[in-house]
Design a protein around this motif. Structure first.
Motif, PDB file in Angstrom:
ATOM      1  N   VAL A   1       9.485  16.899  -7.109  1.00 14.63           N
ATOM      2  CA  VAL A   1       8.088  17.271  -7.324  1.00 14.63           C
ATOM      3  C   VAL A   1       7.734  16.934  -8.765  1.00 14.63           C
ATOM      4  CG1 VAL A   1       8.039  19.086  -5.575  1.00 14.63           C
ATOM      5  CG2 VAL A   1       8.766  19.634  -7.901  1.00 14.63           C
ATOM      6  N   ALA A   2       6.437  16.713  -9.026  1.00 14.73           N
ATOM      7  CA  ALA A   2       6.026  16.321 -10.373  1.00 14.73           C
ATOM      8  C   ALA A   2       4.578  16.708 -10.629  1.00 14.73           C
ATOM      9  CB  ALA A   2       6.199  14.815 -10.572  1.00 14.73           C
ATOM     10  N   ILE A   3       4.282  16.971 -11.899  1.00 18.30           N
ATOM     11  CA  ILE A   3       2.915  17.119 -12.403  1.00 18.30           C
ATOM     12  C   ILE A   3       2.725  16.038 -13.451  1.00 18.30           C
ATOM     13  CG2 ILE A   3       1.241  18.616 -13.538  1.00 18.30           C
ATOM     14  CD1 ILE A   3       2.869  21.008 -12.579  1.00 18.30           C
ATOM     15  N   ASN A   4       1.697  15.205 -13.278  1.00 21.71           N
ATOM     16  CA  ASN A   4       1.540  14.019 -14.114  1.00 21.71           C
ATOM     17  C   ASN A   4       0.140  13.904 -14.694  1.00 21.71           C
ATOM     18  OD1 ASN A   4       4.195  12.998 -13.403  1.00 21.71           O
ATOM     19  ND2 ASN A   4       3.321  12.452 -11.417  1.00 21.71           N
ATOM     20  N   GLU A   5       0.057  13.115 -15.758  1.00 25.72           N
ATOM     21  CA  GLU A   5      -1.234  12.742 -16.324  1.00 25.72           C
ATOM     22  C   GLU A   5      -1.850  11.608 -15.504  1.00 25.72           C
ATOM     23  OE1 GLU A   5      -2.826  13.969 -18.940  1.00 25.72           O
ATOM     24  OE2 GLU A   5      -1.307  15.307 -19.777  1.00 25.72           O
TER      25      GLU A   5
ATOM     26  N   SER B   1       0.802  -1.213   0.000  1.00 25.57           N
ATOM     27  CA  SER B   1       0.000   0.000   0.000  1.00 25.57           C
ATOM     28  C   SER B   1       0.839   1.269   0.000  1.00 25.57           C
ATOM     29  CB  SER B   1      -0.960   0.005   1.196  1.00 25.57           C
ATOM     30  OG  SER B   1      -0.278  -0.267   2.398  1.00 25.57           O
ATOM     31  N   SER B   2       2.176   1.143   0.142  1.00 27.24           N
ATOM     32  CA  SER B   2       3.032   2.323   0.016  1.00 27.24           C
ATOM     33  C   SER B   2       3.200   2.738  -1.441  1.00 27.24           C
ATOM     34  CB  SER B   2       4.402   2.062   0.647  1.00 27.24           C
ATOM     35  OG  SER B   2       4.318   2.054   2.055  1.00 27.24           O
ATOM     36  N   TRP B   3       3.027   1.807  -2.386  1.00 25.38           N
ATOM     37  CA  TRP B   3       2.893   2.199  -3.789  1.00 25.38           C
ATOM     38  C   TRP B   3       1.459   2.694  -3.937  1.00 25.38           C
ATOM     39  CZ3 TRP B   3       6.005  -2.683  -5.028  1.00 25.38           C
ATOM     40  CH2 TRP B   3       7.330  -2.343  -5.375  1.00 25.38           C
ATOM     41  N   ALA B   4       1.243   3.960  -3.587  1.00 29.25           N
ATOM     42  CA  ALA B   4      -0.082   4.434  -3.206  1.00 29.25           C
ATOM     43  C   ALA B   4      -1.051   4.605  -4.361  1.00 29.25           C
ATOM     44  CB  ALA B   4       0.052   5.759  -2.452  1.00 29.25           C
ATOM     45  N   THR B   5      -0.564   4.654  -5.601  1.00 30.47           N
ATOM     46  CA  THR B   5      -1.477   4.823  -6.737  1.00 30.47           C
ATOM     47  C   THR B   5      -1.226   3.799  -7.831  1.00 30.47           C
ATOM     48  OG1 THR B   5      -0.003   6.428  -7.830  1.00 30.47           O
ATOM     49  CG2 THR B   5      -1.673   7.302  -6.309  1.00 30.47           C
ATOM     50  N   LEU B   6      -0.485   2.741  -7.533  1.00 32.66           N
ATOM     51  CA  LEU B   6      -0.107   1.768  -8.553  1.00 32.66           C
ATOM     52  C   LEU B   6      -1.343   1.183  -9.233  1.00 32.66           C
ATOM     53  CD1 LEU B   6       2.662  -0.926  -8.172  1.00 32.66           C
ATOM     54  CD2 LEU B   6       0.532  -1.435  -9.348  1.00 32.66           C
ATOM     55  N   GLY B   7      -1.474   1.454 -10.529  1.00 33.74           N
ATOM     56  CA  GLY B   7      -2.583   0.925 -11.303  1.00 33.74           C
ATOM     57  C   GLY B   7      -3.858   1.731 -11.227  1.00 33.74           C
ATOM     58  N   LEU B   8      -3.949   2.663 -10.287  1.00 33.66           N
ATOM     59  CA  LEU B   8      -5.156   3.478 -10.174  1.00 33.66           C
ATOM     60  C   LEU B   8      -5.141   4.634 -11.167  1.00 33.66           C
ATOM     61  CD1 LEU B   8      -5.594   3.669  -6.288  1.00 33.66           C
ATOM     62  CD2 LEU B   8      -6.820   2.194  -7.897  1.00 33.66           C
ATOM     63  N   VAL B   9      -4.011   5.347 -11.225  1.00 34.92           N
ATOM     64  CA  VAL B   9      -3.895   6.485 -12.145  1.00 34.92           C
ATOM     65  C   VAL B   9      -2.559   6.473 -12.876  1.00 34.92           C
ATOM     66  CG1 VAL B   9      -5.466   8.029 -10.924  1.00 34.92           C
ATOM     67  CG2 VAL B   9      -3.063   7.931 -10.241  1.00 34.92           C
ATOM     68  N   ASP B  10      -1.819   5.359 -12.797  1.00 35.27           N
ATOM     69  CA  ASP B  10      -0.498   5.302 -13.411  1.00 35.27           C
ATOM     70  C   ASP B  10      -0.270   3.930 -14.027  1.00 35.27           C
ATOM     71  OD1 ASP B  10       0.357   3.460 -11.367  1.00 35.27           O
ATOM     72  OD2 ASP B  10       0.686   5.144 -10.038  1.00 35.27           O
ATOM     73  N   GLN B  11       0.868   3.753 -14.671  1.00 38.99           N
ATOM     74  CA  GLN B  11       1.262   2.462 -15.222  1.00 38.99           C
ATOM     75  C   GLN B  11       2.326   1.861 -14.317  1.00 38.99           C
ATOM     76  OE1 GLN B  11       1.841   1.413 -19.564  1.00 38.99           O
ATOM     77  NE2 GLN B  11       4.003   1.491 -18.969  1.00 38.99           N
ATOM     78  N   PHE B  12       1.900   0.956 -13.456  1.00 40.67           N
ATOM     79  CA  PHE B  12       2.798   0.226 -12.570  1.00 40.67           C
ATOM     80  C   PHE B  12       3.684   1.179 -11.760  1.00 40.67           C
ATOM     81  CE2 PHE B  12       5.564  -3.327 -11.334  1.00 40.67           C
ATOM     82  CZ  PHE B  12       4.615  -4.304 -11.161  1.00 40.67           C
ATOM     83  N   ALA B  13       3.029   2.168 -11.142  1.00 46.47           N
ATOM     84  CA  ALA B  13       3.672   3.174 -10.288  1.00 46.47           C
ATOM     85  C   ALA B  13       4.517   4.165 -11.069  1.00 46.47           C
ATOM     86  CB  ALA B  13       4.515   2.525  -9.187  1.00 46.47           C
ATOM     87  N   ARG B  14       4.379   4.177 -12.396  1.00 48.54           N
ATOM     88  CA  ARG B  14       5.070   5.165 -13.227  1.00 48.54           C
ATOM     89  C   ARG B  14       4.042   6.097 -13.862  1.00 48.54           C
ATOM     90  NH1 ARG B  14       7.945   0.617 -11.467  1.00 48.54           N
ATOM     91  NH2 ARG B  14      10.174   1.015 -11.776  1.00 48.54           N
ATOM     92  N   HIS B  15       4.448   7.351 -14.025  1.00 49.17           N
ATOM     93  CA  HIS B  15       3.545   8.369 -14.543  1.00 49.17           C
ATOM     94  C   HIS B  15       4.156   9.027 -15.778  1.00 49.17           C
ATOM     95  CE1 HIS B  15       1.437   8.505 -10.544  1.00 49.17           C
ATOM     96  NE2 HIS B  15       2.630   8.109 -10.158  1.00 49.17           N
ATOM     97  N   VAL B  16       3.312   9.432 -16.700  1.00 46.24           N
ATOM     98  CA  VAL B  16       3.741  10.314 -17.778  1.00 46.24           C
ATOM     99  C   VAL B  16       3.552  11.745 -17.299  1.00 46.24           C
ATOM    100  CG1 VAL B  16       3.250  11.144 -20.104  1.00 46.24           C
ATOM    101  CG2 VAL B  16       3.266   8.690 -19.635  1.00 46.24           C
ATOM    102  N   GLY B  17       4.649  12.490 -17.259  1.00 44.22           N
ATOM    103  CA  GLY B  17       4.563  13.850 -16.758  1.00 44.22           C
ATOM    104  C   GLY B  17       5.912  14.525 -16.751  1.00 44.22           C
TER     105      GLY B  17
END
Length: 405
Positions: free
Chosen positions: A188-192, A158-174
């Motif tokens: 810091v980051a701004i992501n899709e 659960s520390s990979w807090a958004t894995l699969g919810l809004v990202d690709q395997f804990a990776r973000h395009v941004g």
């Protein structure tokens, strides 16, 4: 329980006479191709494999108690021709087993895919900016945990807090920025936000779903904002790459205090007055990490603790994700040694999660031991894990072998 204890004892006896060094004497920085005599022009290649045998006492009667899986197989390459910019690519496969393999390797669920691909530019000594498919996650240290040098068998899920919810395997395009101001490190980051996440639950007036970008559209719910800040009281950790070290095996003196956030406007959706209404997703965390040698015979201590406040929306609950609060910590001790035999590191981990949508809390206890045959480059891990939540009361025993070059 006697079965688990017997396997732990056999594990220690079998590997107590193998050779060891904390960092392999044969490794010397890995595969690095230099284009000249300086360190500014190079390509570096890393590859690693983790394979597991898993025993579970909660499988159905028609399923074997013991199964095997390829937990990870990865290839990571990064390079530069000047210190002013760098590119990185990372591909791999995860959790390949008999249940999800394909006869021809074409259509199975786990496939080799792009984990990371980004470019970054050094603006100054304190600021690096970049963009692409990246792993510069905010929130907490474990949200950017590397898998080459974990102390526990695997990351706290659960520390990979958004894995699969809004990202690709804990990776973000941004896009991201990272760097140091003295002993203060930041990223810091701004992501899709992806529109086809794991949450496929229908809309409800009692429980939010994490489908804002899908239901409300990307104009209203298409961006996420995240950051993590850590002060280094002892040695300054490297943040050249985002992958956080799990245990240094006594080679560094690290004490960091960190805090981070994740914000997704209208990321969650709930029904109110027969209309789909967005709810902001807000996560906050504060953590401590300590890793240092003890004495003069190679012993060391590794400890980590985090408090995380999770608001995924009203009464949100999906697998490891839930609105509420989470407390997690782990502690490991690398045993001292006066010779070159295999080094052992027993450890314990514990997760206690308060869940808004349930009267019951989730607890996960882990007990394990690492056998370092050649530092992290060749490692065996045996771990017992017990999870309890609602109707779930699951005990597993896993043995993992890892080699990385």
């Amino acid at each position: 329980m006697r079965y688990y204890i017997t396997l732990f004892v056999l594990f220690a006896l079998v590997f107590s006479k193998s050779g060891f060094s904390q960092g392999s004497p044969y490794y010397k920085g890995g595969f690095k191709i230099k284009f000249d005599d300086s360190d500014d022009k190079y390509v570096r290649i890393l590859t690693w494999v983790q394979t597991q045998a898993n025993f579970s006492d909660s499988r159905s009667d028609d399923q074997a108690d013991v199964s095997f899986q390829l937990r990870r197989a990865r290839l990571l390459v990064y390079g530069q021709i000047t210190k002013d910019f760098l590119i990185l690519t990372h591909i791999g496969i995860n959790s390949l087993n008999a249940s999800n393999m394909d006869p021809l390797g074409a259509d199975g669920a786990p496939q080799v895919f792009m984990h990371d691909a980004w470019a970054q530019y050094d603006v100054s000594d304190q600021i690096v900016v970049g963009g692409g498919l990246h792993y510069w996650n905010g929130l907490s240290r474990l949200n950017s945990q590397g898998t080459l040098n974990l102390m526990t068998l695997d990351n706290n899920r659960s520390s990979w807090a958004t894995l699969g919810l809004v990202d690709q395997f804990a990776r973000h395009v941004g896009v991201f920025a990272k760097g140091n101001f003295g002993k203060l490190q930041y990223n810091v980051a701004i992501n899709e936000a992806i529109v086809n996440g794991l949450d496929t639950n229908p809309l409800s007036n009692t429980n939010a779903v994490y489908r804002g970008a899908n239901i409300l559209g990307t104009a209203e719910a298409g961006k996420t904002y995240t950051g993590y800040f850590a002060y280094n009281f002892l040695n300054l950790e490297s943040n050249f790459l985002p992958y956080k070290v799990g245990t240094y095996l006594g080679t560094e003196r690290i004490f960091n205090v960190g805090a981070g956030f994740y914000h997704h406007p209208n990321g969650a959706v709930i029904i109110k007055e027969n209309q789909a209404v967005g709810e902001n997703v807000n996560l906050f965390a504060a953590d401590l990490f300590y890793d240092a040698p003890i004495g003069e015979q190679g012993a060391s201590l590794t400890s980590y603790a985090v408090f995380q406040s999770n608001d995924y929306g009203t009464n949100y609950l999906l697998g490891p994700y839930s609105s509420g609060e989470m407390l997690y910590g782990h502690f490991g001790y690398l045993l001292s040694s006066t010779n070159s035999t295999t080094r052992f590191q027993p450890y314990v981990s514990y997760n206690y999660t308060f869940i808004d949508a349930s009267d019951q809390d989730r607890t996960i206890l882990g007990l394990g031991i690492n056998a370092f045959l050649n530092g992290h480059n060749s490692k065996l891990t045996l771990e017992y894990k017990s999870e309890s939540f609602g109707n779930i009361n699951q005990n597993t025993l896993s043995l993992q072998a890892m080699i990385y070059l």
